[in-house]
Design a protein around this motif. Structure first.
Motif, PDB file in Angstrom:
ATOM      1  N   ILE A  49      19.738  11.734   4.968  1.00  0.00           N
ATOM      2  CA  ILE A  49      20.657  10.619   5.218  1.00  0.00           C
ATOM      3  C   ILE A  49      21.602  10.968   6.369  1.00  0.00           C
ATOM      4  CG2 ILE A  49      22.515   9.228   4.204  1.00  0.00           C
ATOM      5  CD1 ILE A  49      21.168   9.708   1.461  1.00  0.00           C
ATOM      6  N   ALA A  50      22.047  12.236   6.385  1.00  0.00           N
ATOM      7  CA  ALA A  50      22.989  12.667   7.425  1.00  0.00           C
ATOM      8  C   ALA A  50      22.351  12.659   8.804  1.00  0.00           C
ATOM      9  CB  ALA A  50      23.502  14.070   7.109  1.00  0.00           C
ATOM     10  N   GLY A  51      21.032  12.876   8.836  1.00  0.00           N
ATOM     11  CA  GLY A  51      20.360  12.971  10.135  1.00  0.00           C
ATOM     12  C   GLY A  51      20.195  14.408  10.590  1.00  0.00           C
ATOM     13  N   LEU A  52      20.510  15.362   9.693  1.00  0.00           N
ATOM     14  CA  LEU A  52      20.321  16.773  10.040  1.00  0.00           C
ATOM     15  C   LEU A  52      18.857  17.171   9.874  1.00  0.00           C
ATOM     16  CD1 LEU A  52      23.520  18.250   8.349  1.00  0.00           C
ATOM     17  CD2 LEU A  52      23.107  17.921  10.789  1.00  0.00           C
ATOM     18  N   ASP A  53      18.095  16.365   9.147  1.00  0.00           N
ATOM     19  CA  ASP A  53      16.652  16.541   8.983  1.00  0.00           C
ATOM     20  C   ASP A  53      16.010  15.173   9.096  1.00  0.00           C
ATOM     21  OD1 ASP A  53      15.942  19.174   8.630  1.00  0.00           O
ATOM     22  OD2 ASP A  53      16.461  19.179   6.492  1.00  0.00           O
ATOM     23  N   ARG A  54      14.764  15.161   9.507  1.00  0.00           N
ATOM     24  CA  ARG A  54      14.045  13.880   9.577  1.00  0.00           C
ATOM     25  C   ARG A  54      13.078  13.793   8.403  1.00  0.00           C
ATOM     26  NH1 ARG A  54      13.896  12.736  15.431  1.00  0.00           N
ATOM     27  NH2 ARG A  54      16.118  12.457  15.822  1.00  0.00           N
ATOM     28  N   GLU A  59      11.631   5.270   5.079  1.00  0.00           N
ATOM     29  CA  GLU A  59      12.642   4.707   5.984  1.00  0.00           C
ATOM     30  C   GLU A  59      14.044   4.852   5.408  1.00  0.00           C
ATOM     31  OE1 GLU A  59      11.615   0.666   6.817  1.00  0.00           O
ATOM     32  OE2 GLU A  59       9.906   1.221   8.079  1.00  0.00           O
ATOM     33  N   ILE A  60      14.976   5.131   6.294  1.00  0.00           N
ATOM     34  CA  ILE A  60      16.386   5.173   5.900  1.00  0.00           C
ATOM     35  C   ILE A  60      17.099   4.091   6.702  1.00  0.00           C
ATOM     36  CG2 ILE A  60      18.491   6.566   5.841  1.00  0.00           C
ATOM     37  CD1 ILE A  60      16.679   9.054   5.711  1.00  0.00           C
ATOM     38  N   HIS A  61      17.802   3.221   6.011  1.00  0.00           N
ATOM     39  CA  HIS A  61      18.548   2.145   6.669  1.00  0.00           C
ATOM     40  C   HIS A  61      20.029   2.320   6.387  1.00  0.00           C
ATOM     41  CE1 HIS A  61      14.912  -0.351   7.452  1.00  0.00           C
ATOM     42  NE2 HIS A  61      14.473   0.302   6.384  1.00  0.00           N
ATOM     43  N   ILE A  62      20.831   2.152   7.427  1.00  0.00           N
ATOM     44  CA  ILE A  62      22.285   2.109   7.226  1.00  0.00           C
ATOM     45  C   ILE A  62      22.753   0.744   7.713  1.00  0.00           C
ATOM     46  CG2 ILE A  62      24.527   3.101   7.870  1.00  0.00           C
ATOM     47  CD1 ILE A  62      23.131   5.801   8.115  1.00  0.00           C
ATOM     48  N   ASP A  63      23.346  -0.001   6.800  1.00  0.00           N
ATOM     49  CA  ASP A  63      23.749  -1.389   7.095  1.00  0.00           C
ATOM     50  C   ASP A  63      22.598  -2.190   7.693  1.00  0.00           C
ATOM     51  OD1 ASP A  63      26.293  -1.212   6.080  1.00  0.00           O
ATOM     52  OD2 ASP A  63      27.108  -0.402   7.942  1.00  0.00           O
ATOM     53  N   GLY A  64      21.425  -1.992   7.126  1.00  0.00           N
ATOM     54  CA  GLY A  64      20.257  -2.768   7.538  1.00  0.00           C
ATOM     55  C   GLY A  64      19.549  -2.238   8.764  1.00  0.00           C
ATOM     56  N   LYS A  65      20.116  -1.225   9.410  1.00  0.00           N
ATOM     57  CA  LYS A  65      19.502  -0.712  10.638  1.00  0.00           C
ATOM     58  C   LYS A  65      18.698   0.549  10.324  1.00  0.00           C
ATOM     59  CE  LYS A  65      20.745   1.290  15.045  1.00  0.00           C
ATOM     60  NZ  LYS A  65      21.771   2.090  15.666  1.00  0.00           N
ATOM     61  N   LEU A  66      17.456   0.574  10.780  1.00  0.00           N
ATOM     62  CA  LEU A  66      16.601   1.746  10.569  1.00  0.00           C
ATOM     63  C   LEU A  66      17.164   2.913  11.390  1.00  0.00           C
ATOM     64  CD1 LEU A  66      13.905   2.844   9.356  1.00  0.00           C
ATOM     65  CD2 LEU A  66      12.829   2.212  11.523  1.00  0.00           C
ATOM     66  N   VAL A  67      17.447   4.040  10.723  1.00  0.00           N
ATOM     67  CA  VAL A  67      18.112   5.136  11.441  1.00  0.00           C
ATOM     68  C   VAL A  67      17.281   6.424  11.471  1.00  0.00           C
ATOM     69  CG1 VAL A  67      20.455   4.305  10.998  1.00  0.00           C
ATOM     70  CG2 VAL A  67      19.366   5.844   9.353  1.00  0.00           C
ATOM     71  N   ASN A  68      16.008   6.329  11.097  1.00  0.00           N
ATOM     72  CA  ASN A  68      15.183   7.548  11.040  1.00  0.00           C
ATOM     73  C   ASN A  68      15.285   8.409  12.295  1.00  0.00           C
ATOM     74  OD1 ASN A  68      14.302   6.247   8.722  1.00  0.00           O
ATOM     75  ND2 ASN A  68      12.282   7.189   8.871  1.00  0.00           N
ATOM     76  N   THR A  69      15.330   7.769  13.452  1.00  0.00           N
ATOM     77  CA  THR A  69      15.342   8.532  14.697  1.00  0.00           C
ATOM     78  C   THR A  69      16.726   8.557  15.353  1.00  0.00           C
ATOM     79  OG1 THR A  69      14.623   6.560  15.861  1.00  0.00           O
ATOM     80  CG2 THR A  69      12.899   8.111  15.205  1.00  0.00           C
ATOM     81  N   VAL A  70      17.708   8.007  14.663  1.00  0.00           N
ATOM     82  CA  VAL A  70      19.069   7.986  15.231  1.00  0.00           C
ATOM     83  C   VAL A  70      19.707   9.360  15.011  1.00  0.00           C
ATOM     84  CG1 VAL A  70      21.373   6.951  15.016  1.00  0.00           C
ATOM     85  CG2 VAL A  70      19.327   5.525  14.820  1.00  0.00           C
ATOM     86  N   PRO A  71      20.265   9.988  16.061  1.00  0.00           N
ATOM     87  CA  PRO A  71      20.891  11.299  15.889  1.00  0.00           C
ATOM     88  C   PRO A  71      22.023  11.257  14.872  1.00  0.00           C
ATOM     89  CG  PRO A  71      20.730  10.732  18.221  1.00  0.00           C
ATOM     90  CD  PRO A  71      20.348   9.516  17.455  1.00  0.00           C
ATOM     91  N   ALA A  72      22.278  12.405  14.256  1.00  0.00           N
ATOM     92  CA  ALA A  72      23.286  12.493  13.195  1.00  0.00           C
ATOM     93  C   ALA A  72      24.635  11.927  13.645  1.00  0.00           C
ATOM     94  CB  ALA A  72      23.450  13.953  12.774  1.00  0.00           C
ATOM     95  N   ALA A  73      25.012  12.252  14.874  1.00  0.00           N
ATOM     96  CA  ALA A  73      26.340  11.857  15.356  1.00  0.00           C
ATOM     97  C   ALA A  73      26.484  10.348  15.508  1.00  0.00           C
ATOM     98  CB  ALA A  73      26.619  12.530  16.692  1.00  0.00           C
ATOM     99  N   ASP A  74      25.340   9.661  15.670  1.00  0.00           N
ATOM    100  CA  ASP A  74      25.401   8.214  15.927  1.00  0.00           C
ATOM    101  C   ASP A  74      25.215   7.382  14.664  1.00  0.00           C
ATOM    102  OD1 ASP A  74      25.735   8.931  18.534  1.00  0.00           O
ATOM    103  OD2 ASP A  74      23.600   8.757  19.046  1.00  0.00           O
TER     104      ASP A  74
END
Lengths: 359, 345
Positions: A49-54, A59-74
């Protein structure tokens, strides 16, 4: 504020599968606790969930947005680590400011946020100290402060209290709960301590071997555990399990024979037939001493733990089954004595061969 | 209550253990009698001194006494090696060394060889240590990453450290000499004419610097690697969550946390670099001319190898060099103490 949704999330390290098909919906502002024994994958799940691992799949969604490839900081999340992960060569102020400086935030805004977090967490007196000059509890506050100043949409807390002594852990637990009430931000908290889970969570996610065993409110899990694992994991001391046999399966009650007694559990058990072997769960807190002449299970006491406000007794039935009972108050019992223990049929939990809840 | 860890089982006593212990016990019982008597006389502190005595004796015979003799040489004159044939000159050797019109121009000094070699050594130390730390740091950073065959590469970089400095010098002389491997490869691949790498001033200096770096970098990289591995990975994860750029992670997290190790590497590198001799001597012999003659070589040649040998002057020069090394060692000890204090906080 943020809603986090996981769909069929799997994680493998080589051939070793660590997370299997995790489906979760964490609602906005919830305090969700991942709990489970060591190695169950709870920290790994938090890292996905944090984005420290893929994740390997899903699929992981945050507020409806797919974040699988989004860097942890973003991802807009902030994490509090078990080891605090404070930069040892920087002062508390520098630790708090570091992430904000990365975002090129104006100095005045950084100072304002630090002052606000310092006030909220009462760390204002040691802003110029280094982490090595702080106690464990103070470091923990700074670690939380570092997360707060980022104004994240959700907090991820990975066993943040496990390095503290028992007394401090209790007070920090209360502070965390109060902090959540004040911020109303989504918090995901990882712990192996079921008492922490019970006291903090809006909802608990029980994990075992990389799978979700049950999701529910603390009392849901306590009162209606979905399986033997959850029943045994939630609650201290652990639930007692004894062998039983279904005598009669009715629409409103299920009769079971156990420990030489015949008991009618006032709940139907779907799909059971008379003669079927079941596992019967009974919480130690739901056992009492039988009154004179009353029904009860004869038990030989093997150990007595007098805790003052309550007495924990360990015993063995005539059939050799072990029982633990938590009796309110003080009782002059000794190992070797025989007692009769009673319980209410409504407090019994029935599980099938596979450990799944029947009633 | 047992102190034994869970799961740890006692090794069953074997009969042979008892048999082996019989002679040991017998010897101990014999030694025990005089030791107990001595302890009653000397007390506990005295016993500690007693057990330290062998080590102190070795130190005295091989370090302290030679140091004193060296100092005696430095205040005596003549070319004779035996002290009874030498005469007292006081501080004359030191005066000769420092007799210069300008310290920046060795040709104006009475002992120009000393100042040429000092200047060479200073230049060598600055360039070699700076480059070596850079190479060691890059090596450590690369070896700290999860690259394929990491253990193999660590061994590869450490291997030259195990070689004798003379062997290192010889290997590279065979590679760099006019009929050496490098010229052969350059000729075969690009048709370059053979070049005298070891007889060109700059190339010889670069060779001395490069070869000593090659020979020692594994050791220093290992110290830095240990420092890198001691940095908790959660700090990097926290930085990742904070959206820290890679260069900022390096300069704001890695480098400050590696500073104690870098300081150790710097001081140890300086000490070793000031003492440079074996590799450089075998590689270039100090040439061309005196362009790669370093202080240790000057001392060696002045004391033992030249026709006009002057053991007194060599001893005085070695004591001056020793003073520089003492200062560097004190800096290293102070730095270590500072690190320990930081670690305690």
């Amino acid at each position: 504020m943020s809603r986090i949704t996981l769909e069929k999330v799997c994680k493998s390290f080589g051939a070793l599968g660590v997370l299997h098909d995790i489906d979760l919906d964490i609602r906005d502002g919830e305090f969700v606790v991942f709990v489970g024994p060591s190695g169950c994958g709870k920290s790994t799940l938090l890292r996905q969930i944090a984005g420290l691992d893929r994740p390997t799949s899903g699929e992981i969604h945050i507020d409806g947005k797919l974040v699988n490839t989004v860097p942890a900081a973003d991802r807009g999340l902030a994490m509090v680590f078990q080891s605090y992960a404070l930069y040892p060569h920087m002062s508390v102020r520098q630790n708090l400011a570091f992430g904000l400086e990365n975002a090129r935030m104006p100095r005045a805004e950084i100072d304002k946020r630090i002052a606000e977090a310092a006030r909220m967490l009462e760390i204002g007196d040691y802003l110029e100290r280094r982490p090595g000059q702080l106690s464990g509890g103070q470091r923990q506050r700074v670690a939380i402060g570092r997360a707060i100043v980022r104004n994240p949409t959700a907090f991820l807390l990975d066993e943040p209290l496990s390095n503290l002594d028992a007394e401090l852990r209790i007070s920090m637990r209360a502070e965390l709960s109060a902090l959540h009430d004040r911020l109303r931000t989504t918090m995901i908290y990882v712990t192996h301590d079921q008492i922490e889970a019970m006291t903090l969570a809006s909802r608990i996610v029980v994990l075992r071997k990389g799978r979700v065993e049950q999701v529910g409110t603390p009392l849901d899990l306590y009162n209606r555990p979905a399986n033997r694992f959850v029943a045994g994991f939630i609650g201290a001391p652990s639930m007692n399990f004894v062998k039983g046999t279904v005598v009669e399966a009715g629409d409103t009650a299920t009769s079971v024979s156990l420990m030489g007694l015949s008991v009618a559990v006032p709940r139907p058990a779907a799909g059971v037939a008379p003669g079927q072997a079941v596992s019967v769960g009974l919480r130690p807190q739901h056992i009492s001493l039988a009154g004179d002449g009353g029904d009860g299970v004869p038990v030989e006491v093997t150990l007595v733990e007098a805790l003052g406000s309550e007495t924990v007794i360990h015993g063995r039935t005539g059939g050799g089954e072990r029982l633990q009972a938590v009796l309110a108050g003080q009782h002059a019992l000794r190992a070797g004595e025989s007692v009769r223990l009673a319980f209410a049929p409504a407090d019994l939990h029935l599980f099938d061969d596979a450990g799944l809840r029947l009633a | 209550m047992s102190n034994r860890h869970e799961g740890q089982e006692a090794r069953p006593a074997r009969r042979s253990d008892g048999l082996l212990l019989i002679p040991v016990k017998a010897v101990m019982q014999v030694i025990d009698v005089p030791l107990r008597a001595w302890q009653r006389l000397a007390g506990l502190t005295g016993m500690a001194s007693f057990f330290l005595l062998p080590n102190m004796a070795v130190f005295a015979i091989f370090v302290l006494v030679p140091f004193v003799i060296n100092f005696v040489y430095s205040v005596t004159g003549g070319t004779e090696i035996f002290l009874d044939q030498r005469f007292y000159v006081g501080a004359a050797q030191y005066r000769d060394i420092f007799d210069c019109r300008s310290y920046l121009d060795p040709s104006t000094c009475v002992e120009d060889g000393f100042w040429v070699s000092t200047r060479n050594t200073a230049l060598f130390v600055v360039v070699q240590v700076a480059l070596m730390i850079l190479v060691a740091l890059v090596t450590a950073l690369v070896l700290n990453r999860e690259i394929a065959g990491r253990s193999f590469w660590r061994a590869v970089f450490f291997f030259p450290v195990l070689l004798s400095p003379v062997v290192v010098g010889l290997i590279w002389r065979w590679i760099l000499q006019r009929q050496g491997l490098l010229n052969l490869v350059l000729y075969e691949l690009f048709g370059f004419e053979p070049y005298s790498w070891l007889t060109d001033r700059n190339a010889a200096f670069a060779a001395a610097v490069g070869v000593t770096i090659w020979a020692r970098v594994g050791f220093f990289a290992l110290i830095l690697l240990a420092g890198l591995q001691a940095i908790p990975k959660e700090l990097y994860e926290a930085a990742e969550m904070d959206g820290t750029r890679r260069t900022r992670v390096f300069f704001r997290i890695t480098l400050p946390l590696l500073m104690p190790n870098l300081l150790v590497v710097l001081v140890l590198g300086l000490i070793r670099s000031v003492q440079v001799f074996d590799e450089a001597y075998v590689l270039t012999g100090g040439g061309p001319g005196t362009s790669t003659m370093y202080l240790t070589q000057y001392i060696y040649e002045k004391g033992f190898a030249s026709d006009l040998r002057d053991p007194g002057l060599a001893a005085a020069a070695s004591i001056l060099m020793g003073a520089v090394l003492v200062v560097l060692t004190l800096v290293q000890m102070a730095a270590s103490r500072r690190n320990e204090k930081k670690g305690e906080r």
